[in-house]
Design a protein around this motif. Structure first.
Motif, PDB file in Angstrom:
ATOM      1  N   LYS A  86       0.811  -1.218   0.000  1.00 26.37           N
ATOM      2  CA  LYS A  86       0.000   0.000   0.000  1.00 26.37           C
ATOM      3  C   LYS A  86       0.849   1.275   0.000  1.00 26.37           C
ATOM      4  CE  LYS A  86      -3.856  -2.222   2.430  1.00 26.37           C
ATOM      5  NZ  LYS A  86      -4.707  -2.205   3.645  1.00 26.37           N
ATOM      6  N   ASP A  87       2.171   1.121   0.003  1.00 26.11           N
ATOM      7  CA  ASP A  87       3.061   2.278   0.067  1.00 26.11           C
ATOM      8  C   ASP A  87       3.156   3.010  -1.268  1.00 26.11           C
ATOM      9  OD1 ASP A  87       3.712   1.815   2.717  1.00 26.11           O
ATOM     10  OD2 ASP A  87       5.495   0.628   2.231  1.00 26.11           O
ATOM     11  N   ASP A  88       3.388   4.318  -1.173  1.00 24.69           N
ATOM     12  CA  ASP A  88       3.838   5.114  -2.305  1.00 24.69           C
ATOM     13  C   ASP A  88       5.361   5.108  -2.264  1.00 24.69           C
ATOM     14  OD1 ASP A  88       1.206   5.914  -3.001  1.00 24.69           O
ATOM     15  OD2 ASP A  88       1.980   7.866  -3.622  1.00 24.69           O
ATOM     16  N   VAL A  89       6.001   4.728  -3.348  1.00 26.18           N
ATOM     17  CA  VAL A  89       7.464   4.699  -3.395  1.00 26.18           C
ATOM     18  C   VAL A  89       7.959   5.688  -4.435  1.00 26.18           C
ATOM     19  CG1 VAL A  89       9.490   3.292  -3.928  1.00 26.18           C
ATOM     20  CG2 VAL A  89       7.608   2.314  -2.603  1.00 26.18           C
ATOM     21  N   TRP A  90       8.864   6.559  -3.995  1.00 24.26           N
ATOM     22  CA  TRP A  90       9.422   7.585  -4.869  1.00 24.26           C
ATOM     23  C   TRP A  90      10.940   7.483  -4.877  1.00 24.26           C
ATOM     24  CZ3 TRP A  90       6.677  11.295  -7.696  1.00 24.26           C
ATOM     25  CH2 TRP A  90       5.287  11.258  -7.509  1.00 24.26           C
ATOM     26  N   VAL A  91      11.518   7.512  -6.055  1.00 26.76           N
ATOM     27  CA  VAL A  91      12.969   7.512  -6.205  1.00 26.76           C
ATOM     28  C   VAL A  91      13.400   8.902  -6.665  1.00 26.76           C
ATOM     29  CG1 VAL A  91      14.926   6.570  -7.475  1.00 26.76           C
ATOM     30  CG2 VAL A  91      13.089   5.053  -6.726  1.00 26.76           C
ATOM     31  N   TRP A  92      14.203   9.556  -5.846  1.00 27.35           N
ATOM     32  CA  TRP A  92      14.726  10.875  -6.194  1.00 27.35           C
ATOM     33  C   TRP A  92      16.145  10.716  -6.709  1.00 27.35           C
ATOM     34  CZ3 TRP A  92      13.403  14.265  -1.276  1.00 27.35           C
ATOM     35  CH2 TRP A  92      12.007  14.388  -1.170  1.00 27.35           C
ATOM     36  N   VAL A  93      16.368  11.111  -7.924  1.00 31.34           N
ATOM     37  CA  VAL A  93      17.697  10.953  -8.517  1.00 31.34           C
ATOM     38  C   VAL A  93      18.076  12.214  -9.295  1.00 31.34           C
ATOM     39  CG1 VAL A  93      16.786   9.851 -10.592  1.00 31.34           C
ATOM     40  CG2 VAL A  93      19.149   9.423  -9.914  1.00 31.34           C
ATOM     41  N   ASP A  94      19.359  12.557  -9.265  1.00 27.82           N
ATOM     42  CA  ASP A  94      19.868  13.702 -10.019  1.00 27.82           C
ATOM     43  C   ASP A  94      20.280  13.248 -11.410  1.00 27.82           C
ATOM     44  OD1 ASP A  94      19.547  15.113  -7.703  1.00 27.82           O
ATOM     45  OD2 ASP A  94      21.677  15.228  -7.211  1.00 27.82           O
TER      46      ASP A  94
END
Length: 216
Positions: A86-94
């Motif tokens: 049920k999680d929202d997963v976000w990958v922050w990358v430059d």
């Protein structure tokens, strides 16, 4: 022995209840200093803005910088039970100097539908551009050096850390507005190196859920 088993079962029930009660946004950032600090600040601001929404931001750090290490961190988190369906997963990358093909495995991981929502948020050239959007539209700032120099006008002692009390909820709303404006300009320009940050997309989703869950 029986007492120990009972305690373990109690912990597991509490863990499950907590996951059910809260909506989690789990961030996998490329950076291990600035981004974790920002997530902590953002989590505090979200709780104050939407106290009854039960939104929580957590962070999972990779062992090293780079897309392949973020992919490893995602796989390890799934294996160790740190992510829920049920999680929202976000990958922050430059964007930095990474080539587009180095992001492909990160993108395809999301196609496996292991979590409720998955998206990458790329900052070009770097995450500090997103921070600068909290204060201005960063017009004309394209290089990492220009961006950090401008950011120091608002955070004079900035050295990868964000001091307490520097950012408010209004600053966050400003960042979303400026970032959306730049995203449209980026699309229209056709310039793949046009400075922009997709982190605003996560904020829009947070705000949408905050509004919706507060009305329940």
């Amino acid at each position: 022995m029986a007492s120990k088993v009972k305690k373990e079962r109690s912990r597991e029930r509490n863990r499950v209840q907590t996951k059910t009660m809260y909506k989690r946004f789990v961030v996998f950032p490329e950076g291990i200093v600035t981004e974790p600090r920002y997530v902590k600040i953002l989590d505090s601001l979200i709780r104050k803005e939407y106290p009854s929404a039960n939104l929580r931001l957590t962070i999972e750090l990779p062992s090293h910088s780079g897309p392949k290490h973020l992919l490893t961190a995602l796989k390890v988190a799934i294996k160790n039970g740190k992510l829920d369906s049920k999680d929202d997963v976000w990958v922050w990358v430059d964007k930095d100097d990474w080539e587009d093909d180095q992001f492909e495995h990160l993108i395809s991981w999301g196609d496996q539908k292991r979590v409720a929502f998955y998206q990458m948020a790329i900052s070009n050239p770097k995450f500090e551009l997103w921070l600068l959007y909290h204060f201005e539209n960063a017009r004309g700032k394209r290089t990492p050096e220009e961006i950090v120099q401008q950011l120091k006008k608002y955070i004079p002692d900035y050295e990868k850390n964000i001091p307490e009390g520097v950012l408010s909820w209004q600053h966050v709303l400003n960042a979303v507005s400026y970032a959306k404006e730049k995203a449209k300009a980026c699309t229209c320009s056709g310039d793949e190196n046009f400075p922009h940050s997709d982190v605003y997309k996560m904020l829009e989703r947070l705000i949408e859920m905050g509004e919706k869950r507060s009305k329940r």
